[in-house]
Write a protein that holds these residues in place. Structure first.
Motif, PDB file in Angstrom:
ATOM      1  N   ASN A 148       0.855  -1.191   0.000  1.00 53.97           N
ATOM      2  CA  ASN A 148       0.000   0.000   0.000  1.00 53.97           C
ATOM      3  C   ASN A 148       0.888   1.237   0.000  1.00 53.97           C
ATOM      4  O   ASN A 148       2.039   1.167   0.416  1.00 53.97           O
ATOM      5  CB  ASN A 148      -0.873  -0.002   1.264  1.00 53.97           C
ATOM      6  CG  ASN A 148      -1.828  -1.187   1.290  1.00 53.97           C
ATOM      7  OD1 ASN A 148      -2.863  -1.173   0.645  1.00 53.97           O
ATOM      8  ND2 ASN A 148      -1.452  -2.240   2.012  1.00 53.97           N
ATOM      9  N   LYS A 171      -4.839   2.564  -0.939  1.00 52.76           N
ATOM     10  CA  LYS A 171      -4.987   1.152  -0.549  1.00 52.76           C
ATOM     11  C   LYS A 171      -4.989   0.234  -1.759  1.00 52.76           C
ATOM     12  O   LYS A 171      -5.507   0.578  -2.812  1.00 52.76           O
ATOM     13  CB  LYS A 171      -6.283   0.972   0.239  1.00 52.76           C
ATOM     14  CG  LYS A 171      -6.163   1.501   1.636  1.00 52.76           C
ATOM     15  CD  LYS A 171      -7.142   0.794   2.569  1.00 52.76           C
ATOM     16  CE  LYS A 171      -6.995   1.381   3.959  1.00 52.76           C
ATOM     17  NZ  LYS A 171      -8.273   1.816   4.524  1.00 52.76           N
ATOM     18  N   ASN A 172      -4.435  -0.930  -1.531  1.00 53.42           N
ATOM     19  CA  ASN A 172      -4.317  -1.938  -2.574  1.00 53.42           C
ATOM     20  C   ASN A 172      -5.691  -2.496  -2.969  1.00 53.42           C
ATOM     21  O   ASN A 172      -6.435  -2.969  -2.112  1.00 53.42           O
ATOM     22  CB  ASN A 172      -3.428  -3.079  -2.028  1.00 53.42           C
ATOM     23  CG  ASN A 172      -2.989  -4.016  -3.106  1.00 53.42           C
ATOM     24  OD1 ASN A 172      -3.769  -4.429  -3.942  1.00 53.42           O
ATOM     25  ND2 ASN A 172      -1.710  -4.360  -3.090  1.00 53.42           N
TER      26      ASN A 172
END
Ligand code: FRU
Length: 509
Positions: A148, A171-172
């Motif tokens: 992230n 965020k991933n």
């Protein structure tokens, strides 16, 4: 008396780190076998990618992937070094330590002059680092979301950093390889643009404040080389004949032209949302085995200065050094040139390299029939020099760097294959990994009959820039004794227009 525990820990850590810095100033270091004398390497321990390169208040900052406990890759920190001239470096205390969100992977740094982040205080301009938090626990647990993007800021010239409480800022979405943010200010739309490596393509994001990122577009699934994972990208404008082009640099591991890791790039346009390449061909910024994770400094105006890690993931953890492992390339100026393959990048060692020039030995109009011994011309420093060769009519030639143990590196041009080459098959210590020994080649990209070559030779590396830097190659080598001999060998008569060898003084002593 009440002890301020936090302050005590901070002082202790700083004390330790400053001890590291004092070591760096001590000239008894940097004398070890294979220690680069012209290239940055940390006093001790493991280094990989250059990170957070930013020019601020007349200082070039270089952060780097660093593991301060061993000479193999481990939990990543950001090491820190500064330079006034891109050549002499001073190592400073570690800038960023791993934390509960994970290791500190690669990323960039920007000067937030307009204080868009709000991190600036009392008129102090914040330096903001944007990096990947890599969570080793998430990785082990088999999730796909362990990388992230986070930020940290410094109000004291990069000496101390505060991580943002709202991390991660991006965020991933479920992509295993989601890393290495390179951020730039897109003035036209007053926003930051993040170029992020997302497995096998690039994803662009934008934010007004370095905190609230939105996705703009994707690029690359069907462009360029895909022999490995895309990593460490960069996006920047460069002018050619008054027109602005956008360059997208994408590092790739493995899948390089000579095996393992390498840097490719695309030239095209960028409109603030989307990158459109002029074509989808594969182009390499450096064909040698040992330039990787290269990107450019931010905040340097129209000048674009590139720096790579001088190693290859194929053997980076095994190269035969004991106190530290790996180094950076010579910083290079990038420019665009019209070539037979369209508009391409040419690279050249930064002119600041002249700050360490020693004596020059030059000759003009020399005819070589077989062998020209140049050993006497490399000066007192022997294995640290810049060699410049200019030919009116290019034909095959080999420069042989060797020592009395019979170890040698061959560098030159082959006119049958129309290729430059570096051959380190018999260069010294080569057995530490099976793919290290070898002959590496690169195409000649100019249409001109004339040719020029610049070699930057350090005692453990060779960087080749041919034809105005259209072809470049970097290779490390580990001779058991310095290559004190140098000879130019030809099969057919070669007329040299000019040849100059300039000794280079150590940047550490
Ligand atoms: C490139 C790289 C990056 C990553 C870092 C980890 O060499 O793999 O993608 O952020 O190294 O050290």
């Amino acid at each position: 008396m009440k002890i301020n525990f936090k302050l005590f820990i901070a002082l202790a850590i700083n004390g330790l780190s400053f001890a590291g810095y004092a070591q760096n100033a001590n000239v008894t270091h940097y004398n070890e076998p294979h220690r680069p004398q012209l290239h940055f390497s940390p006093v001790q321990h493991w280094v990989n990618d250059p990170n957070g390169m930013v020019y601020f208040n007349h200082t070039y900052h270089l952060f780097f992937q660093y593991y301060p406990e061993d000479i193999v890759w481990g939990p990543m920190h950001w090491g820190h070094a500064v330079s006034k001239d891109l050549i002499h470096w001073k190592e400073l205390p570690i800038a960023l330590y791993p934390d509960s969100l994970g290791y500190i992977f690669s990323g960039s740094a920007v000067v937030d002059s307009n204080n868009t982040s709000g991190f600036g205080k009392n008129g102090k301009v914040p330096l903001v680092a944007i990096f990947t938090h890599h969570d080793p626990k998430g990785e082990k647990a088999g999730t796909d979301v362990f990388q992230n993007q986070s930020i940290a800021y410094s109000l004291d010239e990069g000496n101390t950093w505060t991580k943002y409480a709202g991390n991660p800022v991006l965020k991933n979405p479920g992509i295993r390889d989601f890393r290495d943010p390179k951020v730039m200010w897109y003035a036209k739309e007053k926003k930051w643009v993040m170029t992020l490596a997302t497995k096998d393509h690039i994803t662009f994001y934008s934010a007004p404040d370095l905190k609230n990122w939105i996705k703009e577009s994707e690029f690359g699934l069907r462009a360029g080389a895909h022999g490995g994972v895309w990593e460490c990208p960069d996006l920047f404008p460069l002018k050619l004949n008054g027109k602005t082009y956008w360059v997208l640099v994408v590092n790739l591991n493995p899948g390089g032209p000579n095996g393992g890791s390498a840097t490719q790039y695309f030239v095209g346009s960028f409109d603030g949302n989307k990158f459109s390449p002029a074509d989808t061909q594969t182009r390499w910024l450096d064909y040698g085995p040992d330039e990787y994770a290269g990107i450019t400094w931010s905040n340097t105006g129209s000048r674009k200065i590139f720096l790579g890690w001088m190693s290859n993931w194929t053997y980076a953890n095994q190269v035969p050094t004991e106190k530290w492992r790996n180094a950076m390339t010579t910083p290079r100026d990038l420019r665009l040139i019209q070539s037979k393959q369209g508009i391409v990048i040419a690279s050249a060692p930064v002119p600041e390299l002249a700050n360490i020039y020693a004596n020059t030995v030059a000759s003009k109009n020399v005819v070589v029939n077989q062998t020209l011994d140049l050993s006497a011309k490399t000066g007192k420093l022997k294995s640290q020099y810049v060699l410049k060769l200019s030919l009116a009519q290019l034909k095959s030639y080999t420069l042989k760097l060797s020592n009395s143990k019979g170890e040698e590196v061959l560098v030159g041009y082959d006119d049958v294959k129309d290729q430059y080459f570096i051959d380190r098959t018999k260069s010294g210590e080569v057995d530490f990994q099976k793919d290290f020994a070898g002959r590496f080649t690169a195409p000649r990209l100019t249409v001109s009959k004339s040719s020029d070559l610049t070699l930057v030779v350090d005692n453990a590396s060779i960087e080749l820039f041919a034809d105005g830097g259209l072809t470049s190659m970097t290779a490390v080598c580990f001779p058991n004794q310095d290559y004190t001999k140098l000879a130019l060998q030809v099969d057919k008569k070669l007329k040299i227009k000019s040849l100059a060898i300039t000794g280079l003084k150590s940047i550490w002593h």
